[in-house]
Design a protein around this motif. Structure first.
Motif, PDB file in Angstrom:
ATOM      1  N   MET A  99       0.834  -1.192   0.000  1.00  0.00           N
ATOM      2  CA  MET A  99       0.000   0.000   0.000  1.00  0.00           C
ATOM      3  C   MET A  99       0.871   1.244   0.000  1.00  0.00           C
ATOM      4  SD  MET A  99      -2.731   1.316   2.889  1.00  0.00           S
ATOM      5  CE  MET A  99      -4.003   0.146   2.415  1.00  0.00           C
ATOM      6  N   ARG A 100       0.524   2.189  -0.879  1.00  0.00           N
ATOM      7  CA  ARG A 100       1.229   3.464  -0.882  1.00  0.00           C
ATOM      8  C   ARG A 100       0.421   4.467  -0.072  1.00  0.00           C
ATOM      9  NH1 ARG A 100       2.643   7.562  -5.923  1.00  0.00           N
ATOM     10  NH2 ARG A 100       3.683   9.131  -4.629  1.00  0.00           N
ATOM     11  N   ALA A 101       1.084   5.111   0.895  1.00  0.00           N
ATOM     12  CA  ALA A 101       0.386   6.018   1.800  1.00  0.00           C
ATOM     13  C   ALA A 101       1.134   7.334   1.921  1.00  0.00           C
ATOM     14  CB  ALA A 101       0.243   5.378   3.179  1.00  0.00           C
ATOM     15  N   LEU A 102       0.376   8.390   2.184  1.00  0.00           N
ATOM     16  CA  LEU A 102       0.930   9.708   2.470  1.00  0.00           C
ATOM     17  C   LEU A 102       0.685  10.015   3.932  1.00  0.00           C
ATOM     18  CD1 LEU A 102       2.049  12.531   1.627  1.00  0.00           C
ATOM     19  CD2 LEU A 102      -0.340  13.190   1.198  1.00  0.00           C
ATOM     20  N   LEU A 103       1.747  10.353   4.641  1.00  0.00           N
ATOM     21  CA  LEU A 103       1.636  10.754   6.038  1.00  0.00           C
ATOM     22  C   LEU A 103       1.800  12.266   6.126  1.00  0.00           C
ATOM     23  CD1 LEU A 103       1.497  10.120   9.104  1.00  0.00           C
ATOM     24  CD2 LEU A 103       3.990   9.864   9.051  1.00  0.00           C
ATOM     25  N   VAL A 104       0.767  12.943   6.607  1.00  0.00           N
ATOM     26  CA  VAL A 104       0.800  14.398   6.772  1.00  0.00           C
ATOM     27  C   VAL A 104       1.098  14.683   8.239  1.00  0.00           C
ATOM     28  CG1 VAL A 104      -0.500  16.534   6.572  1.00  0.00           C
ATOM     29  CG2 VAL A 104      -0.861  14.688   4.908  1.00  0.00           C
ATOM     30  N   VAL A 105       2.244  15.307   8.504  1.00  0.00           N
ATOM     31  CA  VAL A 105       2.729  15.505   9.870  1.00  0.00           C
ATOM     32  C   VAL A 105       2.663  16.989  10.229  1.00  0.00           C
ATOM     33  CG1 VAL A 105       4.659  15.189  11.460  1.00  0.00           C
ATOM     34  CG2 VAL A 105       4.308  13.559   9.583  1.00  0.00           C
ATOM     35  N   ASN A 106       1.955  17.295  11.286  1.00  0.00           N
ATOM     36  CA  ASN A 106       1.956  18.660  11.820  1.00  0.00           C
ATOM     37  C   ASN A 106       3.058  18.761  12.867  1.00  0.00           C
ATOM     38  OD1 ASN A 106       1.530  21.135  12.964  1.00  0.00           O
ATOM     39  ND2 ASN A 106      -0.573  20.754  13.587  1.00  0.00           N
ATOM     40  N   PRO A 107       4.144  19.500  12.592  1.00  0.00           N
ATOM     41  CA  PRO A 107       5.256  19.559  13.542  1.00  0.00           C
ATOM     42  C   PRO A 107       4.903  20.323  14.816  1.00  0.00           C
ATOM     43  CG  PRO A 107       5.599  21.127  11.760  1.00  0.00           C
ATOM     44  CD  PRO A 107       4.381  20.319  11.394  1.00  0.00           C
ATOM     45  N   ALA A 108       3.796  21.072  14.782  1.00  0.00           N
ATOM     46  CA  ALA A 108       3.384  21.834  15.957  1.00  0.00           C
ATOM     47  C   ALA A 108       2.367  21.077  16.805  1.00  0.00           C
ATOM     48  CB  ALA A 108       2.791  23.178  15.528  1.00  0.00           C
ATOM     49  N   GLY A 134      -8.377   6.297   1.472  1.00  0.00           N
ATOM     50  CA  GLY A 134      -8.930   6.255   2.813  1.00  0.00           C
ATOM     51  C   GLY A 134      -8.193   7.207   3.732  1.00  0.00           C
ATOM     52  N   LEU A 135      -8.804   7.518   4.874  1.00  0.00           N
ATOM     53  CA  LEU A 135      -8.193   8.392   5.876  1.00  0.00           C
ATOM     54  C   LEU A 135      -7.892   7.598   7.131  1.00  0.00           C
ATOM     55  CD1 LEU A 135      -7.509  11.315   6.979  1.00  0.00           C
ATOM     56  CD2 LEU A 135      -9.853  11.322   7.868  1.00  0.00           C
ATOM     57  N   ALA A 136      -6.713   7.846   7.689  1.00  0.00           N
ATOM     58  CA  ALA A 136      -6.377   7.312   9.005  1.00  0.00           C
ATOM     59  C   ALA A 136      -5.856   8.462   9.856  1.00  0.00           C
ATOM     60  CB  ALA A 136      -5.329   6.205   8.896  1.00  0.00           C
ATOM     61  N   VAL A 137      -6.042   8.363  11.159  1.00  0.00           N
ATOM     62  CA  VAL A 137      -5.673   9.448  12.063  1.00  0.00           C
ATOM     63  C   VAL A 137      -4.791   8.924  13.182  1.00  0.00           C
ATOM     64  CG1 VAL A 137      -6.524  11.237  13.619  1.00  0.00           C
ATOM     65  CG2 VAL A 137      -7.828  10.666  11.561  1.00  0.00           C
ATOM     66  N   SER A 168      -4.120  12.008  -7.068  1.00  0.00           N
ATOM     67  CA  SER A 168      -3.132  11.005  -7.457  1.00  0.00           C
ATOM     68  C   SER A 168      -3.819   9.682  -7.758  1.00  0.00           C
ATOM     69  CB  SER A 168      -2.119  10.810  -6.327  1.00  0.00           C
ATOM     70  OG  SER A 168      -1.343   9.661  -6.536  1.00  0.00           O
ATOM     71  N   LYS A 169      -3.235   8.911  -8.636  1.00  0.00           N
ATOM     72  CA  LYS A 169      -3.778   7.586  -8.951  1.00  0.00           C
ATOM     73  C   LYS A 169      -3.078   6.487  -8.150  1.00  0.00           C
ATOM     74  CE  LYS A 169      -5.092   8.864 -13.680  1.00  0.00           C
ATOM     75  NZ  LYS A 169      -6.509   9.053 -13.306  1.00  0.00           N
ATOM     76  N   ASP A 170      -2.093   6.886  -7.346  1.00  0.00           N
ATOM     77  CA  ASP A 170      -1.281   5.898  -6.647  1.00  0.00           C
ATOM     78  C   ASP A 170      -1.540   5.839  -5.148  1.00  0.00           C
ATOM     79  OD1 ASP A 170       0.040   5.252  -9.050  1.00  0.00           O
ATOM     80  OD2 ASP A 170       1.397   6.950  -8.788  1.00  0.00           O
ATOM     81  N   VAL A 171      -1.873   6.971  -4.523  1.00  0.00           N
ATOM     82  CA  VAL A 171      -2.018   7.012  -3.069  1.00  0.00           C
ATOM     83  C   VAL A 171      -3.327   6.325  -2.664  1.00  0.00           C
ATOM     84  CG1 VAL A 171      -2.251   8.496  -1.048  1.00  0.00           C
ATOM     85  CG2 VAL A 171      -0.670   9.132  -2.886  1.00  0.00           C
ATOM     86  N   GLU A 172      -3.222   5.360  -1.775  1.00  0.00           N
ATOM     87  CA  GLU A 172      -4.392   4.614  -1.313  1.00  0.00           C
ATOM     88  C   GLU A 172      -4.853   5.041   0.075  1.00  0.00           C
ATOM     89  OE1 GLU A 172      -4.054   0.229  -2.195  1.00  0.00           O
ATOM     90  OE2 GLU A 172      -1.985   0.857  -2.604  1.00  0.00           O
ATOM     91  N   LEU A 173      -3.954   5.696   0.809  1.00  0.00           N
ATOM     92  CA  LEU A 173      -4.253   6.051   2.195  1.00  0.00           C
ATOM     93  C   LEU A 173      -3.555   7.354   2.549  1.00  0.00           C
ATOM     94  CD1 LEU A 173      -5.364   5.170   5.054  1.00  0.00           C
ATOM     95  CD2 LEU A 173      -3.118   4.116   5.428  1.00  0.00           C
ATOM     96  N   VAL A 174      -4.276   8.220   3.279  1.00  0.00           N
ATOM     97  CA  VAL A 174      -3.679   9.428   3.836  1.00  0.00           C
ATOM     98  C   VAL A 174      -3.784   9.343   5.352  1.00  0.00           C
ATOM     99  CG1 VAL A 174      -3.747  11.941   3.970  1.00  0.00           C
ATOM    100  CG2 VAL A 174      -4.293  10.797   1.813  1.00  0.00           C
ATOM    101  N   VAL A 175      -2.646   9.465   6.018  1.00  0.00           N
ATOM    102  CA  VAL A 175      -2.598   9.417   7.478  1.00  0.00           C
ATOM    103  C   VAL A 175      -2.333  10.825   7.985  1.00  0.00           C
ATOM    104  CG1 VAL A 175      -1.545   8.363   9.506  1.00  0.00           C
ATOM    105  CG2 VAL A 175      -1.636   7.085   7.342  1.00  0.00           C
ATOM    106  N   ALA A 176      -3.204  11.324   8.849  1.00  0.00           N
ATOM    107  CA  ALA A 176      -3.027  12.645   9.450  1.00  0.00           C
ATOM    108  C   ALA A 176      -2.462  12.479  10.850  1.00  0.00           C
ATOM    109  CB  ALA A 176      -4.353  13.387   9.502  1.00  0.00           C
TER     110      ALA A 176
END
Length: 322
Positions: free
Chosen positions: A1-10, A87-90, A53-61
């Motif tokens: 699975m290809r996923a994007l992790l969005v990281v809030n440094p604050a 999909g979204l994961a938190v 995107s056609k590749d990202v299957e999951l976004v993790v916040a």
């Protein structure tokens, strides 16, 4: 699975070291790209890029409710498509993490990461409803862009409190529950409309509910948390139904004390109630109109002054890994 992790440094409850540990744990189970947000709205931009995107299957916040809200608004930029969007994961990293906790996730980011990995291995997910707020046609706010919210929105008193808290945070104060309580008391002392509300709730085919001092719109329950204590403004609110509204038409000192006590002792069976409380359940379309501009908030983010907001409860809007 290809996923994007969005990281809030604050994020207020995670250190750089903790975030590194979480990133490595997630990367061991998926092809992960981690991006640290650099400006307000960056998480929204990243969510939109993932949706296109056609590749990202999951976004993790990885962050608080504000980060989650931005990611959701990016994912749903072109509308809800739960079967074709990522999909979204938190992973909760904020001070309250209402959305994550309402989904049943642990409030500890390390434990929540473990729960997320377990859910991915077993294919556990659900599709949740969300709220959509828009400018009302024919009003001065009609040009305001649509915006999704995950757990709550508010017009009037509670939004004023959120605005006060944001100002204190800009001055360097930490976001704590004590800070919210102090600002609530100060807002009560300064509130201009606490005896004569200016808000009217209108919905098709129903009598209007008028003279409200505040209106809290809930997409799920609890409404918020004080430490580990859940607070229920609209106990029947659910990710599987439309929107619920709690409106209060009077905030004198006695009524304020009564409703504050009812909130602190609220339960899944009973929220605030009484002569000056209006509770509405499972609404799909309605509008809040105010005779005077009032503060407006969504998912704990102060969005300025509004005189009119149109709400839609959208069922099955987003697929969530949980």
């Amino acid at each position: 699975m290809r996923a994007l992790l969005v990281v809030n440094p604050a994020a207020t409850t995670t250190s750089a070291r903790t975030r590194d540990v979480l990133i490595h744990a997630l990367a061991s189970e998926m092809k992960l790209e981690a991006v640290t947000t650099e400006y307000r709205g960056h998480a929204r931009d990243l969510g939109r890029q993932a949706a296109e995107s056609k590749d990202v299957e999951l976004v993790v916040a990885l962050g608080g409710d504000g980060t989650v809200n931005e990611v959701v608004n990016g994912l749903l930029h072109d509308g809800p498509r739960p079967d074709s969007l990522p999909g979204l994961a938190v992973v909760p990293g904020g001070s309250t993490n209402v959305f994550a906790r309402a989904l049943g996730l642990p409030n500890d980011p390390v434990e929540a990461t473990g729960a997320l990995l377990d859910a991915l291995r077993t294919g556990s997910e659900r599709t949740v409803g969300l709220g959509l707020a828009a400018g009302t046609p024919g009003t001065e706010d009609e040009g305001v862009p649509d915006r999704w919210f995950t757990f709550c929105a508010g017009l009037g008193f509670d939004a004023s409190v959120v605005g006060r808290v944001e100002k204190e945070r800009e001055r360097g104060k930490r976001s704590t529950h004590a800070l919210y309580v102090r600002q609530m008391v100060r807002q009560f002392l300064d509130e201009q409309h606490r005896r004569h509300g200016t808000i009217t709730l209108e919905q098709p085919g129903e009598d209007p509910v008028s003279d409200l001092v505040l209106a809290i719109v809930c997409n799920t329950s609890p409404w918020t948390y004080l430490g580990n204590r859940p607070v229920y403004a609209s106990p029947q609110a659910s990710f599987d139904t439309g929107l619920d509204v709690l409106g209060l038409s009077k905030l004198s000192a006695p009524s304020m004390a009564r409703y504050a006590t009812q909130l602190l002792t609220s339960s899944p069976e009973r929220g605030p109630h009484g002569k000056h409380a209006a509770a509405l359940h499972d609404l799909t379309d309605f509008t809040l109109q105010s005779k005077a501009p009032l503060p407006f908030q969504m998912d704990g983010d102060h969005l300025g002054l509004r005189t009119s907001v149109t709400f839609t409860g959208v069922r099955r809007a987003l697929r969530v890994i949980v």
